[in-house]
Each structure stands twice: as C-alpha cells, then as structure tokens.
Design a protein around this motif. Structure first.
Motif, short mmCIF file in Angstrom:
data_model
loop_
_atom_site.label_atom_id
_atom_site.label_comp_id
_atom_site.label_asym_id
_atom_site.label_seq_id
_atom_site.Cartn_x
_atom_site.Cartn_y
_atom_site.Cartn_z
N VAL A 193 0.84 -1.20 0.00
CA VAL A 193 0.00 0.00 0.00
C VAL A 193 0.88 1.25 0.00
O VAL A 193 0.67 2.18 -0.79
N ARG A 194 1.91 1.25 0.85
CA ARG A 194 2.78 2.43 0.91
C ARG A 194 3.45 2.69 -0.44
O ARG A 194 3.47 3.82 -0.93
N ASP A 195 3.97 1.62 -1.06
CA ASP A 195 4.65 1.81 -2.34
C ASP A 195 3.69 2.19 -3.46
O ASP A 195 4.05 2.92 -4.37
N ASN A 196 2.45 1.69 -3.37
CA ASN A 196 1.45 2.15 -4.34
C ASN A 196 1.24 3.66 -4.22
O ASN A 196 1.11 4.36 -5.21
N MET A 197 1.22 4.13 -2.98
CA MET A 197 1.03 5.57 -2.77
C MET A 197 2.23 6.37 -3.29
O MET A 197 2.09 7.52 -3.71
N LEU A 198 3.41 5.73 -3.26
CA LEU A 198 4.63 6.42 -3.70
C LEU A 198 4.89 6.26 -5.20
O LEU A 198 5.86 6.82 -5.73
N LEU A 199 4.03 5.51 -5.87
CA LEU A 199 4.28 5.17 -7.28
C LEU A 199 4.67 6.34 -8.19
O LEU A 199 5.60 6.20 -8.99
N PRO A 200 4.00 7.50 -8.09
CA PRO A 200 4.41 8.61 -8.97
C PRO A 200 5.90 8.93 -8.86
O PRO A 200 6.53 9.31 -9.85
#
Ligand code: ADP
Ligand code: MG
Length: 222
Positions: A97-104
C-alpha cells in the motif's frame, strides 16, 4: 486554471469525437462531468490529463499550453502535476500500500523521494484512515480501502488538479458516500481543483458546477 479553446478530438476510426468551443475552470473549482455512458466523459478527462492528445485547439493548464507536447513531456507533466483517480483503482498488486502511494515518485525521475514525501504519505494515509494498512498488499483490501489508497496516490505529489473518473462507480452507495466526503475534504483542505466524472446525481450538490458532456459529443454514442 484550465482553459480549453476550440478543442477537437476524434478516435482513429472517426466514429466518435468531441468538440469543446470553450471551457474554463478556475483554480479551486469543483466541477462534476455528467452524461450517459459513451458520451465522452473519460475521453475529455484523458485529454485534460494529457493521456490523449487533441487534434486541434488548445488546452492550457496553469498557463501552459499542452498542445504540441511530446508523449514523454505529457507523461511527466501528468505524473507530477495532476492527480488521477481511476474507477478501477489501478493499484499494482506486487507493491505494498505504501509503495502504491509512492508510485508517482518511482515513475518520474524529476520527482524526488525526500523525507518530506514519506511524511506526507503518512499524513495522507492517516486522513484516509489507512495508517494501519500501509504494509499490506492491495489483494487484502476491501474495494473502499483500495479506492482510498488510489486517492492517496493521486495526492502524494500535492497536485493542483485532481481528476477522478467515476471514482465511486465500483463501490456500494454507503462506501461511495464515505469516500467522496474524504476526497472532498482533502481537495478543500489543499484548495485543489477537482474534476470528477460521476453518474451519481445525489452527489452533485457538493460541486460548484455541473457540466453535461453531451453538449460536446459528436458522432455515434453507444
Ligand atoms: P464515457 O466515459 O462517457 O462512458 P468514453 O469517453 O469512454 O465515454 O467513450 C466515448 C465514445 O468513444 C464511445 O462511443 C466509445 O466507444 C468511444 N471510444 C472510447 N475509447 C475509444 C478508442 N480507444 N477507440 C475508439 N473509440 C473509442
Ligand atoms: Mg468513462
């Protein structure tokens, strides 16, 4: 500010097109796009986000004219300046979830991953009631939780413009109401501009303006 003038677009087969003589959206405005399925709502928001390129006219976003930009320039612009929330969430299953949020930040080399960004993700996760889910993977989340993760991802770069294409279309109405009020709260707090495609007419009171896309559609509609 978004300023569209004489915008023309059609898909390769020419069956469907859009013509937008003039559309101006002020900074901080909350605009709902409505219209039946196939009327071109997704097409229009993709044009504004630079996912699709127009065949004529101009689209200015914050004083910058996007027409004539290369795909690469548009992509970098979109990832860094516009937050986009999809109906189908579009989370990556193999990222937490955290890395999805950081994807940009993983996708655009011009965005720097600083301690401030990590702090911002914590703060967003907290405001979306996801603090305890940051280490999870999307498959273990409910639909409503997935969409809240997608909203966090769209906001991590602090974009001035948030575009949401039927973000609550795949949620039950109670979950949709909760998600919409969280999203609106976050948009207002940041004084961001919101463009949202929605089918749900019960939600329209929350917007400054409602635009029926049928006025712009040319050609066949499914
Ligand atoms: P909405 O989001 O309002 O349901 P869309 O913008 O997705 O509508 O689609 C508008 C019209 O454009 C529809 O007739 C659809 O079939 C057509 N369309 C969408 N994507 C494509 C494409 N990639 N190629 C050709 N036609 C398309
Ligand atoms: Mg659509």
């Amino acid at each position: 500010m978004i300023a569209i003038r004489e915008l023309r677009f059609s898909y390769g087969d020419g069956a469907f097109g859009l013509e937008v003589p003039e559309l101006r959206i002020a900074r901080g405005e909350k605009v709902a796009f409505i219209g039946p399925s196939g009327s071109g709502k997704t097409t229009l928001v993709y044009l504004i986000a630079g996912v699709l390129t127009s065949k004529g006219g101009s689209i200015e976003v914050n004083g910058v004219d996007l027409s004539g930009w290369s795909d690469r320039q548009l992509r970098d612009f979109r990832i860094s300046r516009i937050g986009f929330v999809f109906q189908e969430f579009e989370l990556l299953d193999y990222l937490s979830v955290r890395d999805n949020m950081l994807l940009p930040y993983f996708l655009n080399a011009t965005l720097e991953l600083t301690p401030k960004v990590y702090a911002q993700v914590e703060e967003l996760a907290s405001s979306m009631h996801l603090s305890d889910k940051l280490r999870r993977y999307p498959k273990t989340l409910s639909q409503g939780e997935k969409q809240r993760v997608a909203i966090c991802r769209a906001l991590t770069t602090s974009p001035d413009i948030l575009i949401a294409d039927e973000p609550t279309g795949n949620l039950d109405s109670k979950t949709a109401d909760v998600i919409l009020s969280l999203l609106l709260g976050e948009v207002e707090r940041r004084q961001a501009t919101l463009l949202m495609v929605t089918h749900n007419h019960a939600l329209l009171d929350a917007f400054d303006r409602v635009i029926d896309i049928q006025a712009f559609a040319r050609g066949s509609q499914s």
